[in-house]
Design an enzyme around this catalytic site. Sequence first.
Site, short mmCIF file in Angstrom:
data_model
loop_
_atom_site.label_atom_id
_atom_site.label_comp_id
_atom_site.label_asym_id
_atom_site.label_seq_id
_atom_site.Cartn_x
_atom_site.Cartn_y
_atom_site.Cartn_z
N ARG A 1 14.96 2.79 -24.12
CA ARG A 1 13.99 3.77 -23.69
C ARG A 1 13.12 3.44 -22.80
O ARG A 1 12.25 2.63 -22.95
CB ARG A 1 13.42 4.65 -25.15
N HIS B 1 10.61 13.95 -22.23
CA HIS B 1 11.65 14.41 -23.34
C HIS B 1 12.91 14.49 -22.88
O HIS B 1 13.68 15.20 -23.46
CB HIS B 1 11.03 15.67 -24.16
N GLY C 1 9.92 18.34 -34.43
CA GLY C 1 9.27 18.59 -35.99
C GLY C 1 9.14 19.98 -36.42
O GLY C 1 9.46 20.29 -37.44
#
Length: 397
Positions: free
Chosen positions: A91, A180, A332
């Site tokens: 990443r 993201h 979440g």
Amino acid sequence: MKVLVINAGSSSLKYQLIDMEDESVKAKGLCERIGIEGSKLTHKVPGKEDYVVEEAMPSHNEAIDLVLKALIDPEYGVVASADEIDAVGHRVLHGGAVYTESIKINDDVKKVIRECFDLGPLHNPANLMGIEACEKAMPGKSNVAVFDTAFGMSLEPYAYRYAIPEEYYDKYKIRRYGFHGTSHMFVSGETIRYANLPEGHQRVIVCHLGNGSSISASIGGKAVDTSMGLTPLEGLIMGTRSGDLDPAVVQFICDHENISVDEMLTILNKKSGVLALSGNLSSDFRDLASAAADGNEKAKLALDAFRHKVVKTIGGYLAVMDGADAIAFTGGIGENDCAMRESILKHFSYAGIKIDEEKNKVRGERAEISTPDSAIRVFVLPTNEELAIARETVRLS
Ligand code: ADP
């Protein structure tokens, strides 16, 4: 094929070993306090107790060596030797304006990652250390960089340019990048697959709502807009980030409180958001929801302000794409907070969205939560950035 996925931070390193035959996680873990006294590796294998190693990790090199040792450990290991690891996916936060998609790492790629230290000062140096540690520990293996900014690179100039003098774009590539990206890429793609959306009907809005939150609009898996900007500070109200605000607020507070812009940015990143609006009660939505239910007005304000901004952003993207075929919730909050999902979606009755209250009780698993006659289909779709990185690594190895 087995892929090791690495997410290296400045003092931590997360990993997962994924068997791409069935996309199952063989082992995962976390190295903490790299370069600091008291380093620790926690290695998890499904069905076994955690294996904890407390050994010095002065740099990411020792961390990767310990990860490999744990992966081949006679008792807690999952492979006989490191040779069984076919490739490594990393990443990487920032690929600047250069990389529009994932890429196999060579010296040129590392040079660009280094050139982007300015744009991702907290992450890119650590990401590069993780890459170099893997190259050293496993020479000859293919390493792939998956950039968090790549998804946002398909935006048109009218969506990514800031309306500030051109020279700042020319000199420094100051533009909206969006973050993201790996999550938005994964969830938009999986939504198209899961919902079986036919070509020409693949306008998807992904709401990644977590501690960090962002929303993207994409058509056929290609982003047309995304809420984060040059940094992850732009856009929605988040756990501790302010999201959008009038830049003049920065100057006003710096002048009146006699603090530097750096200090102000720390406040906007770490001490703002729902944490600030709730009067420092909490950045966790579970705490805020229970306080609001007990009549705490500041907690209620924080939740209302968060929702208001999410609703405005979804509404904006509906307008940009002249509608949508699907909306997916992830992160979440997006995956677990049924009450927040429902209260957001109530604002879109004008667009024909209808929610099935029973189905919306789902937490943390894939589900369609809209009714069959809803004009736009709505889904809960847990993100899986590690799997997205592993798939990209297979594709490019
Ligand atoms: P990050 O951006 O750090 O990856 P997550 O996506 O894990 O964050 O989201 C963390 C947030 O999710 C927590 O701060 C909490 O507010 C929220 N959350 C997790 N579970 C629930 C739940 N059951 N109900 C409401 N909110 C939840």
